[in-house]
Design an enzyme around this catalytic site. Structure first.
Site, PDB file in Angstrom:
ATOM      1  CE1 TYR A  82      -3.635   2.464   1.368  1.00 21.48           C
ATOM      2  CE2 TYR A  82      -2.285   2.787   3.318  1.00 21.48           C
ATOM      3  CZ  TYR A  82      -3.383   3.128   2.551  1.00 21.48           C
ATOM      4  OH  TYR A  82      -4.219   4.124   2.984  1.00 21.48           O
ATOM      5  CE1 TYR A 236      -3.343  -3.531   9.118  1.00 21.22           C
ATOM      6  CE2 TYR A 236      -4.051  -1.238   9.124  1.00 21.22           C
ATOM      7  CZ  TYR A 236      -3.044  -2.186   9.232  1.00 21.22           C
ATOM      8  OH  TYR A 236      -1.754  -1.775   9.474  1.00 21.22           O
ATOM      9  CG  HIS A 237      -8.971   0.619   9.008  1.00 27.09           C
ATOM     10  ND1 HIS A 237      -9.623  -0.212   8.128  1.00 27.09           N
ATOM     11  CD2 HIS A 237      -8.008   1.258   8.310  1.00 27.09           C
ATOM     12  CE1 HIS A 237      -9.091  -0.066   6.925  1.00 27.09           C
ATOM     13  NE2 HIS A 237      -8.120   0.812   7.003  1.00 27.09           N
ATOM     14  CE  LYS A 591      -6.605  12.960  15.529  1.00 31.84           C
ATOM     15  NZ  LYS A 591      -5.412  12.123  15.567  1.00 31.84           N
ATOM     16  CG  ASP A 595      -5.072  12.385  12.142  1.00 32.00           C
ATOM     17  OD1 ASP A 595      -5.569  11.255  12.003  1.00 32.00           O
ATOM     18  OD2 ASP A 595      -4.189  12.655  12.973  1.00 32.00           O
ATOM     19  CG  HIS A 597      -5.987   7.452  12.228  1.00 31.40           C
ATOM     20  ND1 HIS A 597      -5.691   8.183  11.117  1.00 31.40           N
ATOM     21  CD2 HIS A 597      -6.194   6.187  11.807  1.00 31.40           C
ATOM     22  CE1 HIS A 597      -5.701   7.386  10.062  1.00 31.40           C
ATOM     23  NE2 HIS A 597      -6.008   6.164  10.450  1.00 31.40           N
TER      24      HIS A 597
END
Lengths: 718, 321
Positions: A82, A236-237, A591, A595, A597
């Site tokens: 990736y 995944y995340h 944040k 972004d 996350h």
């Protein structure tokens, strides 16, 4: 039972207890998933399994042993790295280089503004353009991205969820303009919006219209793009955000069920689209658990799809891509990451993945360099060419431990799937915020285990390297990228047929109101050179932009520290602080930029609160100006900025400016945490940042540093 | 005093520091806070103070975001005081109100302050009344006071606000029986949220349940009638009606003097509370210095003296000091 009473077993148990001086019944360890791992497994452990069939073979139901009969003996897994670097030109170079060095598929990383449907010239995304991936504003960028890469031969995977419509449209049009018909395009689009609401936060619209878009794409591709995977249902995340393996497995499959229902509601036949559903899992450091997870995933998906009434065998087979865990990488002693990634890669292979991305060792700090990317790719080439792992299919089958673990994981995941189903499916569960909260709880537990030392991370909380190696990382000039992109947008806007653009966007809006398929209209708009941002905004008129409210866990972190000296010490300092200052230390955790996350921010917030701080939480996607207003109105002592997408060099100085603008005498302590390359430290300190906490920082130590910094500042002022 | 001027000018940082001061538990700050407030009381603004309460899950914050947006678009200045619970174990708190007030928190016409409850009784944090005086002096047109849960309704309605509104969700009519006594008595407005999508009919049914419940209250010319309103915070509908109702109630109550009487009563209550606090503080200090409690209780434990005789002796002792 028989085995446990056998003479051999009793003899073994005696020897075990003599050697370890531990009673066998006490000798199990417990995993994050709450599974007891015993010191030894026997034949008894694989009798009467609930989900696993010991007699099945590879390519046979319930597909535990692999989706294909021949697996890697015929063709090894696809090495699919990736990557995406700021501009389409750079990324294109990088892809071509990789294809020459033995990589078989492409996987595109987009920058955050593209994910969230903003053009590079939007003020909201100032700090994010070209960070963490490639910026795509129009189809022209997409064409540059695949310059000299024949799209009828190359399978392309795109990590795109929020802005799926304009981005997939750009891909289709880029193909067309290479003279490749869309029915020849192969690859995958992630298109998995549910997990965005749980963890990654790169959504644009609210859950219901977002699900409609997913269904539209499944519908369109099942008719027009038969070689293209319409969705990559991703756990995944979730693991990256701190979910344990049972949560990752269960929520991913429950997401899959919801997508199947969405497609069925379009009137599609299940066997027309189900074979093109693909999956994506994370592979972390728990070696055997990860192997069992992939085996369990296939086993459960078979059951799920059979219950949905699928007839075609291909509909019931779970095919998956895997990536080694990014969150397992450490900033400290970074070469250890090569070793971690190698073991994780081996887990994925033994679990039977169809394709794999191995992380570069420097990805805890920045985007990979050419050198670190080469090592990552070679990790897989060595596995394929030197170790012999491709010679035997599912080599761990029949292992008492692996089979029993596979079954146990399946059982635990199934319980959670049933829980989500009882809430009315994943869309409803997501709206209620249940999975997000469960994942955050799991993340906080994991962090507490590392901070308290009950889980060892080599080089971080034990066996530290006294001489930390210096690593060269890739540096991105984000302002230059942004200027280039803005120039390109302006050129295209000046040369395009504006009337055609307006008409095609109006058609798109009408389609959204009428509830007809949006992908076809979006392709037309993109062909007319509408930008990614324009297409997204057009739909925003109908659907609105989604803002998630966020719930927080509390008490989970603190529980792991009862009686811990360092923890008590900070809590005591907090109380003394309150006595002296008339209130508790108050910290705003934020944040900024695009972004999304927020795992780190959430963990810091809940653990600081557990230590007695008053913690203000800002919403996601704030501008520095908003943060400054929030901080000043609440008169906080400190601001903690969490940054994982490299926007800090633009956003942090902007925040400092905004604070001074509202209050020239502002004494607020600002600290930064997250992924920050060491080269940037001086820059941040010059901008009056008081402390920087990289990945793997111990939160208790960080809290103590913060309270000391606050106290110092107060004393200096008096 | 410089701070006062800055507050009256509406300087954000000064307002924030002043709120910190009135919330502070430090003795010196308390004295300074009293001085500040007495100066500000001479510079009253024109704020209407509205209390919002309601059970969790009814979309309280979403409503405030939605209604607040409506007000700031009409160029009103809006101050919000949100009270969040502090943990009883650690004393810390997570103040997440701003994550639910995304649009209005950016607006220059708002001032949003979250405050941890710090275990104060009734959930209304210490200093909320003073904070609203600061925002009033700073020129805010509306001051919203939001608390978690409905437990603080009485305190808030009788002590702090001009209008008290209860936000409820569709289907809450059944619970009405249980909560009717306390809350319906104090609430001036009942806002039934989530009047959208599938919940629409349920919401109207709930609204009529409330309407019939409040019909038991005697209509009087002294006080404005209680109102039940249907809104959708998500679709931003019904907001106009909410502000209209608020303005109606205010003007009616101003006409019939109820508005001023209510404020006067709150004022008397405030004085009582302050007096009580000061006395309590001095008594506590006396008890600490005196030491007779531990002395006498030992004698009780040793069987030398009866418990109630000991109590009387201790009280006598303290009163004579």
């Amino acid at each position: 039972m028989k085995i446990k009473n056998s003479e051999n077993y009793i003899k073994w148990q005696k020897s075990f207890e003599r050697e370890t001086k531990i009673d066998l019944s006490e000798a199990s360890s417990e995993t994050d998933e709450g599974i007891k791992i015993k010191p030894v497994y026997t034949k008894a452990d694989i009798e009467n399994l609930s989900f696993v069939d010991n007699d099945s073979l590879p390519g046979q139901l319930p597909y535990t042993r692999g989706p294909k009969a021949s697996m890697y003996t015929n063709r090894p897994w696809t090495i699919r790295q990736y990557a995406g670097f700021s501009t389409a030109e750079e990324s294109n170079e990088f892809y071509k280089k990789n294809l020459k060095s033995g990589q078989k598929g492409l996987s595109v990383a987009f920058d955050l503004p593209t994910h969230r449907g903003y053009d590079s010239d939007d003020d909201l995304v100032m700090g994010d353009v070209g960070k963490a991936g490639v910026a795509i504003d129009t189809v022209e960028d997409m064409k540059i991205l695949f310059n000299d890469i024949p799209l009828d031969e190359m399978s392309v995977s795109m990590t795109m969820n929020g802005a799926v419509l304009p981005v997939l449209s750009s891909f289709v049009v880029a193909g067309e303009e290479q003279n490749v018909n869309k029915n020849l395009l192969s690859g995958t689009i992630q298109n998995d919006i549910l997990k965005e609401f749980m963890v990654r936060n790169t959504y644009i619209y609210p859950p219901d219209p977002s699900m409609k878009i997913v269904a539209d794409i499944i519908e369109f591709t099942s008719k027009e793009m038969p070689k293209f995977n319409s969705i990559s249902i991703s756990g995944y995340h979730m693991q990256e955000a701190g979910a344990d393996n049972v949560l990752e497995l269960a929520y991913t499959l429950a997401d899959g069920m919801e997508y199947v229902r969405a497609a069925l509601s379009k009137g599609l036949d299940i066997d027309d689209f189900a074979p093109r559903l693909s999956f994506f899992f994370a592979i972390g450091t728990d070696f055997f658990m990860e192997i069992a997870k992939l085996r369990a995933a296939r086993t459960l998906w078979y059951k799920i799809m059979k219950d949905f009434g699928a007839k075609d065998e291909r509909s019931m087979i779970l095919r998956t891509h895997c990536q080694t865990s990014g969150v397992s990488l450490t900033e400290k002693d970074p070469y250890n990451n090569i070793i971690r990634t190698s073991y994780e890669a081996l887990s994925a292979i033994l679990g039977g993945t169809q394709s794999l991305h191995t992380n570069s060792f420097d990805e805890a700090i920045a985007l990979p360099t050419d050198e670190s990317a080469r090592i990552a790719r070679n990790t897989q080439l060595i596995l394929q060419n030197e170790t012999g792992v491709t010679n035997t299919i599912d080599p761990l089958a029949g292992s008492y431990f692996i089979e029993s673990l596979t079954d146990e994981l399946s059982k635990k995941a199934w319980e959670i799937i049933e829980e989500i189903e009882s809430l009315g499916g994943m869309t409803k569960a997501v709206k209620a915020g249940v999975p997000k909260l469960k994942i955050e709880e799991s993340a906080t537990k994991k962090q507490a285990k590392v901070d308290s030392g009950s889980r060892v991370v080599v080089g971080v909380n034990k066996f530290k390297n006294p001489k930390e190696p210096k690593v060269d990382v890739r540096v991105i000039d984000n302002n230059r990228v942004r200027e280039d992109q803005i120039k390109k947008i302006n050129d295209i806007k000046a040369s395009r047929d504006q009337k055609a653009v307006d008409e095609s966007l109006a058609k798109l809006v009408a389609a959204a109101k009428e509830d007809s398929n949006l992908l076809a209209c979006s392709i037309d708009a993109i062909k007319n050179r509408a930008t990614v941002g324009e297409v997204s905004k057009a739909l925003e008129q109908v659907y609105g932009r989604h803002f998630a409210t966020s719930l927080s866990v509390s008490g989970v972190y603190g529980k792991h520290f009862e009686g811990n000296k360092d923890y008590m010490n900070v809590a005591k300092k907090v109380n003394t602080f309150e006595e002296e200052n008339g209130r508790r230390p108050r910290v705003l955790i934020v944040k900024m930029g695009q972004d999304g996350h927020d795992r780190g921010a959430k963990i810091v917030a809940t653990s600081f609160a557990d230590m007695g701080f008053d913690v203000d939480m800002g919403p996601l996607f704030q501008s520095p100006k908003d943060v400054a207003k929030d901080a000043i109105e609440n008169d906080v002592h400190a601001i903690g900025v969490s940054t994982l997408a490299a926007g800090h060099k633009t956003l942090v100085p902007e925040l400092m400016k905004s604070l001074k603008k509202i209050d020239p005498n502002s004494k607020i302590v600002v600290f930064v945490g997250g992924v920050i390359p060491e080269q940037d430290y001086d820059f941040l300190y010059e901008n009056n940042i008081s402390a920087i906490f990289g990945p793997g920082s111990n939160i208790i130590e960080s809290a103590e540093t913060v309270i000391d910094l606050i106290s110092d500042k107060i004393h200096k002022n008096n | 005093m410089q701070l006062v001027e800055k507050i009256v000018k509406g300087e954000r940082a000064a307002i924030a520091k002043a709120i910190t001061l009135v919330e502070s538990s430090r003795e010196n700050d308390k004295k300074e806070s009293r001085r500040l407030i007495s100066e500000l009381l001479n510079k009253p603004g024109k704020s209407i103070r509205i209390g919002f309460s309601g059970p969790p899950g009814v979309g309280k914050s979403t409503f405030i975001e939605s209604f607040g947006r409506y007000l700031v678009e009409k160029n009103y200045k809006l101050g919000i005081l949100a009270i969040d619970p502090s943990s009883q174990i650690t004393g810390g708190s997570i103040l997440g109100d701003k994550t639910r007030m995304i649009e209005i928190s950016k607006n220059p016409n708002t001032f949003i302050r979250s405050t941890p409850s710090r275990g104060s009784l009734g959930g209304i944090s210490l200093g909320t009344r003073e904070a609203s005086i600061i925002l009033d002096a700073a020129g805010y047109d509306f001051i919203f006071i939001e608390t978690v849960g409905v437990g603080q309704s009485e305190t808030m309605a009788t002590n702090l606000v001009d209008i008290f509104s209860l936000i409820v969700g569709p289907g809450s009519g059944d619970e009405l029986q249980g909560i009717k006594k306390g809350i319906t008595e104090y609430a001036d407005i009942f806002i039934v949220n989530k009047n959208d999508g599938d919940l629409k009919s349920e919401a109207s049914k709930t609204a009529s349940d409330y309407k019939s419940a409040i019909s038991y209250y005697k209509k009087s010319s002294d006080v404005a009638d209680k109102e039940v309103l249907l809104v959708s915070a998500i679709e931003q509908t019904g907001m106009e009606k909410v502000i209209e109702t608020i303005q109606n109630i205010v003007s009616q109550n101003k006409k019939n003097k109820n508005f001023d009487e209510r404020r006067a009563k709150q004022f008397t209550y405030w004085i009582e509370e302050e007096v009580r606090e000061i006395i309590q503080f001095s008594i506590q200090n006396k008890i600490k210095e005196d030491g007779s409690i531990s002395k006498f209780s030992q004698r009780v434990l040793d069987g030398e003296i009866q418990m109630f005789d000991a109590i009387e002796a201790i009280t006598q002792n303290l009163q004579n000091k």
